[in-house]
Scaffold this active site. Sequence first.
Site, PDB file in Angstrom:
ATOM      1  N   ASP A  39      33.552  50.182  25.778  1.00  0.00           N
ATOM      2  CA  ASP A  39      33.910  48.982  25.008  1.00  0.00           C
ATOM      3  C   ASP A  39      33.536  47.592  25.569  1.00  0.00           C
ATOM      4  O   ASP A  39      33.883  46.427  25.478  1.00  0.00           O
ATOM      5  CB  ASP A  39      35.385  49.052  25.021  1.00  0.00           C
ATOM      6  CG  ASP A  39      36.161  48.909  26.543  1.00  0.00           C
ATOM      7  OD1 ASP A  39      35.291  48.863  27.488  1.00  0.00           O
ATOM      8  OD2 ASP A  39      37.195  48.655  26.688  1.00  0.00           O
ATOM      9  N   HIS A 242       5.109  46.887  33.074  1.00  0.00           N
ATOM     10  CA  HIS A 242       6.566  46.458  32.746  1.00  0.00           C
ATOM     11  C   HIS A 242       7.499  47.073  33.877  1.00  0.00           C
ATOM     12  O   HIS A 242       8.585  47.566  33.479  1.00  0.00           O
ATOM     13  CB  HIS A 242       6.911  47.018  31.330  1.00  0.00           C
ATOM     14  CG  HIS A 242       6.431  46.058  30.346  1.00  0.00           C
ATOM     15  ND1 HIS A 242       6.173  46.378  28.966  1.00  0.00           N
ATOM     16  CD2 HIS A 242       5.484  44.867  30.522  1.00  0.00           C
ATOM     17  CE1 HIS A 242       5.568  45.407  28.404  1.00  0.00           C
ATOM     18  NE2 HIS A 242       5.105  44.575  29.392  1.00  0.00           N
ATOM     19  N   ASP A 259       7.179  38.572  38.095  1.00  0.00           N
ATOM     20  CA  ASP A 259       7.009  37.729  36.593  1.00  0.00           C
ATOM     21  C   ASP A 259       8.304  37.643  36.229  1.00  0.00           C
ATOM     22  O   ASP A 259       9.288  38.406  35.744  1.00  0.00           O
ATOM     23  CB  ASP A 259       6.302  39.089  35.841  1.00  0.00           C
ATOM     24  CG  ASP A 259       5.894  38.466  34.447  1.00  0.00           C
ATOM     25  OD1 ASP A 259       6.753  37.464  33.781  1.00  0.00           O
ATOM     26  OD2 ASP A 259       5.111  39.022  33.637  1.00  0.00           O
ATOM     27  N   ASP A 270       7.854  31.588  31.369  1.00  0.00           N
ATOM     28  CA  ASP A 270       7.308  32.858  31.678  1.00  0.00           C
ATOM     29  C   ASP A 270       6.173  32.721  32.796  1.00  0.00           C
ATOM     30  O   ASP A 270       4.846  32.383  32.521  1.00  0.00           O
ATOM     31  CB  ASP A 270       6.582  33.623  30.379  1.00  0.00           C
ATOM     32  CG  ASP A 270       6.114  35.092  30.563  1.00  0.00           C
ATOM     33  OD1 ASP A 270       6.131  35.652  31.666  1.00  0.00           O
ATOM     34  OD2 ASP A 270       5.479  35.454  29.672  1.00  0.00           O
ATOM     35  N   HIS A 349      -4.769  44.423  29.391  1.00  0.00           N
ATOM     36  CA  HIS A 349      -3.745  43.708  28.232  1.00  0.00           C
ATOM     37  C   HIS A 349      -4.345  42.485  28.131  1.00  0.00           C
ATOM     38  O   HIS A 349      -5.462  42.153  28.715  1.00  0.00           O
ATOM     39  CB  HIS A 349      -2.246  43.503  28.969  1.00  0.00           C
ATOM     40  CG  HIS A 349      -2.352  42.546  30.267  1.00  0.00           C
ATOM     41  ND1 HIS A 349      -2.626  41.261  30.466  1.00  0.00           N
ATOM     42  CD2 HIS A 349      -2.296  43.146  31.651  1.00  0.00           C
ATOM     43  CE1 HIS A 349      -2.494  40.909  31.632  1.00  0.00           C
ATOM     44  NE2 HIS A 349      -2.160  41.938  32.499  1.00  0.00           N
ATOM     45  N   HIS A 353       0.154  35.026  25.208  1.00  0.00           N
ATOM     46  CA  HIS A 353       1.023  35.074  23.932  1.00  0.00           C
ATOM     47  C   HIS A 353       1.575  33.622  23.838  1.00  0.00           C
ATOM     48  O   HIS A 353       1.581  32.945  24.643  1.00  0.00           O
ATOM     49  CB  HIS A 353       1.887  36.273  24.104  1.00  0.00           C
ATOM     50  CG  HIS A 353       2.734  36.258  25.291  1.00  0.00           C
ATOM     51  ND1 HIS A 353       3.682  35.207  25.386  1.00  0.00           N
ATOM     52  CD2 HIS A 353       2.529  36.834  26.571  1.00  0.00           C
ATOM     53  CE1 HIS A 353       4.319  35.306  26.509  1.00  0.00           C
ATOM     54  NE2 HIS A 353       3.555  36.124  27.347  1.00  0.00           N
ATOM     55  N   HIS A 360       7.720  36.254  23.823  1.00  0.00           N
ATOM     56  CA  HIS A 360       6.618  36.631  23.236  1.00  0.00           C
ATOM     57  C   HIS A 360       7.066  35.846  21.540  1.00  0.00           C
ATOM     58  O   HIS A 360       7.452  36.526  20.869  1.00  0.00           O
ATOM     59  CB  HIS A 360       6.384  37.992  22.771  1.00  0.00           C
ATOM     60  CG  HIS A 360       6.272  38.566  24.421  1.00  0.00           C
ATOM     61  ND1 HIS A 360       6.312  40.062  24.217  1.00  0.00           N
ATOM     62  CD2 HIS A 360       5.547  38.178  25.531  1.00  0.00           C
ATOM     63  CE1 HIS A 360       6.094  40.239  25.922  1.00  0.00           C
ATOM     64  NE2 HIS A 360       5.445  39.229  26.207  1.00  0.00           N
ATOM     65  N   GLU A 383      -2.433  34.549  31.356  1.00  0.00           N
ATOM     66  CA  GLU A 383      -2.033  35.663  32.611  1.00  0.00           C
ATOM     67  C   GLU A 383      -2.870  36.752  32.679  1.00  0.00           C
ATOM     68  O   GLU A 383      -2.434  37.713  32.209  1.00  0.00           O
ATOM     69  CB  GLU A 383      -0.546  35.900  32.023  1.00  0.00           C
ATOM     70  CG  GLU A 383      -0.487  36.628  30.555  1.00  0.00           C
ATOM     71  CD  GLU A 383       0.908  36.893  30.454  1.00  0.00           C
ATOM     72  OE1 GLU A 383       1.457  37.970  30.772  1.00  0.00           O
ATOM     73  OE2 GLU A 383       1.477  36.803  29.224  1.00  0.00           O
ATOM     74  N   TYR A 387      -5.563  45.474  38.097  1.00  0.00           N
ATOM     75  CA  TYR A 387      -4.678  46.349  38.660  1.00  0.00           C
ATOM     76  C   TYR A 387      -5.509  47.455  39.031  1.00  0.00           C
ATOM     77  O   TYR A 387      -6.202  48.516  38.062  1.00  0.00           O
ATOM     78  CB  TYR A 387      -3.768  46.837  37.310  1.00  0.00           C
ATOM     79  CG  TYR A 387      -3.172  45.563  36.683  1.00  0.00           C
ATOM     80  CD1 TYR A 387      -2.057  45.050  37.327  1.00  0.00           C
ATOM     81  CD2 TYR A 387      -3.749  45.184  35.513  1.00  0.00           C
ATOM     82  CE1 TYR A 387      -1.527  43.823  36.737  1.00  0.00           C
ATOM     83  CE2 TYR A 387      -3.078  43.732  34.983  1.00  0.00           C
ATOM     84  CZ  TYR A 387      -2.180  43.244  35.629  1.00  0.00           C
ATOM     85  OH  TYR A 387      -1.432  42.185  35.019  1.00  0.00           O
ATOM     86  N   ARG A 404      -1.507  39.563  39.261  1.00  0.00           N
ATOM     87  CA  ARG A 404      -1.435  38.770  37.699  1.00  0.00           C
ATOM     88  C   ARG A 404      -1.053  37.407  38.356  1.00  0.00           C
ATOM     89  O   ARG A 404      -0.308  37.175  39.117  1.00  0.00           O
ATOM     90  CB  ARG A 404      -0.590  39.259  36.764  1.00  0.00           C
ATOM     91  CG  ARG A 404      -0.310  38.629  35.501  1.00  0.00           C
ATOM     92  CD  ARG A 404       0.132  39.552  34.170  1.00  0.00           C
ATOM     93  NE  ARG A 404       1.619  39.839  34.625  1.00  0.00           N
ATOM     94  CZ  ARG A 404       2.104  41.095  34.761  1.00  0.00           C
ATOM     95  NH1 ARG A 404       1.158  42.039  35.003  1.00  0.00           N
ATOM     96  NH2 ARG A 404       3.298  41.235  34.981  1.00  0.00           N
ATOM     97  N   GLU A 406       0.315  33.865  36.176  1.00  0.00           N
ATOM     98  CA  GLU A 406       0.644  33.503  34.788  1.00  0.00           C
ATOM     99  C   GLU A 406       1.238  32.080  34.680  1.00  0.00           C
ATOM    100  O   GLU A 406       2.129  31.763  35.485  1.00  0.00           O
ATOM    101  CB  GLU A 406       1.576  34.504  34.030  1.00  0.00           C
ATOM    102  CG  GLU A 406       2.290  34.084  32.890  1.00  0.00           C
ATOM    103  CD  GLU A 406       3.192  35.220  32.150  1.00  0.00           C
ATOM    104  OE1 GLU A 406       3.935  35.854  32.637  1.00  0.00           O
ATOM    105  OE2 GLU A 406       3.291  35.160  30.899  1.00  0.00           O
TER     106      GLU A 406
HETATM  107  N1  GLY Z   1       6.860  38.756  31.008  1.00  0.00           N
HETATM  108  C1  GLY Z   1       6.227  39.018  29.838  1.00  0.00           C
HETATM  109  C2  GLY Z   1       4.875  38.877  29.611  1.00  0.00           C
HETATM  110  O1  GLY Z   1       4.395  38.143  30.720  1.00  0.00           O
HETATM  111  O2  GLY Z   1       4.404  38.625  28.519  1.00  0.00           O
HETATM  112 MN    MN Z   2       5.229  37.064  32.107  1.00  0.00          MN
HETATM  113 MN    MN Z   3       3.714  36.490  29.488  1.00  0.00          MN
END
Ligand code: GLY
Ligand code: MN
Ligand code: MN
Length: 435
Positions: A39, A242, A259, A270, A349, A353, A360, A383, A387, A404, A406
Site C-alpha cells: 500500500d 546504466h 552520473d 545531468d 552510445h 540528448h 532525456h 557526454e 569503455y 565518461r 558529461e
Molecule cells: N544519465 C542519463 C544520461 O546521461 O543520459
Molecule cells: Mn548522465
Molecule cells: Mn545524459
Amino acid sequence: MKMLDASEYPKRREELTKRLGENSAILLASGSEKTRNADTHFRFRVDSDFYYLTGFAEPEAVFLLRPGHDEPSVLFCQDRDPLMEQWEGKRLGPERAPEALKIAKAYSIKELHEKLPALLSGVETLHFPIGRYEWLDQAVGKWQRELKAKERRGPRAPLNWSDVDRVLHSMRQIKSKAEIEQMQAVADISVAAHKAAMSLSRPGIWEYELEAAIMHKFMMHGCQAAAYPSIVAGGENANILHYISNNQVIKDGDLVLIDAGGELDAYAADITRTFPVNGQFTSAQKDIYNIVLQAQLKAIEAIKPGVPYKSYHQAALNVLVDGLISLGMLKGSVEENIKSEAYKRFYMHGTGHYLGMDVHDVGSYVCGKESIEMQVGMAVTVEPGLYIPNDDDIPEAYRGIGIRIEDDIIVTENGTHNLTVAAPKTVEEIESWMA
Ligand code: GLY
Ligand code: MN
Ligand code: MN
C-alpha cells in the site's frame, strides 16, 4: 528553493494559443500515483507537459486549453477534502485554482466525464498525449463517441487527433530565459554534489556512500529528487552503462564514474564525472581520460546555431577513434573505423540528448531524414565516453577502464553556455580538488 516564476505559465499558454489557432485544443493529464509495493506509493512526479502549461503538480488532474472559447483554459482537479488532506496534505481544489493558477475555470475531477464532451464540441483538432495514459486514450474515445451520437443535433466531435509533440514539444525544446536560470540553479546544486562526492572519496569507500553524499547535497538545496537514478560505478562497473546497483566497495587504484543530476521544480541536471578513488590518476588512466576530455571539448566547440544536431557527435567520434588508434586498440584509419563501426566495441552510445524538464528531454533530432539544425535556446548534454573491455587483446594497463564526461550545454547566439563547467574536469582540476 528556487522555483520558476508563476508568471511563466500563463505566458506559455498565450504562446501556445498563438501556435494552436482557433480550431484546436490541447488536453493533458497530470498523472496518477503509482504503487511501489503493497500500500506504499512512489513519491508523485507530475507529467512534464501538464506541469509546463499549468505549474500545478497534484495527481488526478486534467487540463484543457481551447483558444477562442469564453473559458479558454479549464482545469479538473481533486476536491478539497479535510479527511484526505489530514492524511495526504493540502490540495488546491477547484474553488481556489482559477485565481492561484490564472486559469479561466476549474471543476472537480469527479465532473470530468460529464463536462468534457461539451467542452470538446466544435474543436477540429484535439492534441493530446496519444498512447501515454491508457485511461485517457479510452476516455477520449468515449467522449468522441458521445459527441458523434449527438452530431446531427448540433454538437460536433473533433475531426483529428494529434499527438502533443507537434505543438507542445517544439515549444519545450527552446528554453526561455527563466527556464535557463532554473536549469542553472539545478546545475549548480548538482556540481556541488559531484564535488562533495569527490571530496569524500577514498580507497575502500562503498559506491552507496558516494551516492548518499550526492543525494545529501540535492536534498539540502531543495531538489525534490534525483532527476534519474544516480550511477555510482567503481572500476569496471563503469562499463555497465546504466549501472545503478551502487553496492560495491571501490578499491585503491580504481576510477569512479558518477552520473548524477538533481531535479528542481521539475528541471533536470545531468552530469558525469570520472575520477580516481584515491585522488591520483595512473598514467594509463590519464591516457584514456585525456582522449575522452579532448573529445568532449571538441564536441562542445562544434555546437552553434545553424549546425546540424549530429555534428557534435561526429566531432567527438573523430577524437575518440583517433585516440583508440594511437593507443593500438583500433587498426586502420579514422574513416575506416567510423565506417565499419569497429569503434562501437569501446563507444556504443550517442554523444548527448536534449535536456530540460525530462532528463532525456522532448524534441526531435531529425526533420525527415536530415539532422535538425541547432537553435538558440536548445539545451543538450555532451557526454562522450570510452569503455575498454577486459579482454586479452587489449593492452593490460587499459583493461576495464570506463570513463565518461558529461556537461549540460545551452546553445547561444555565439555558440554555447556550459551550465556545469564548475565541476572539476581536467586531470589537474580533479587532482587538485581531491587533494
Ligand atoms: N544519465 C542519463 C544520461 O546521461 O543520459
Ligand atoms: Mn548522465
Ligand atoms: Mn545524459
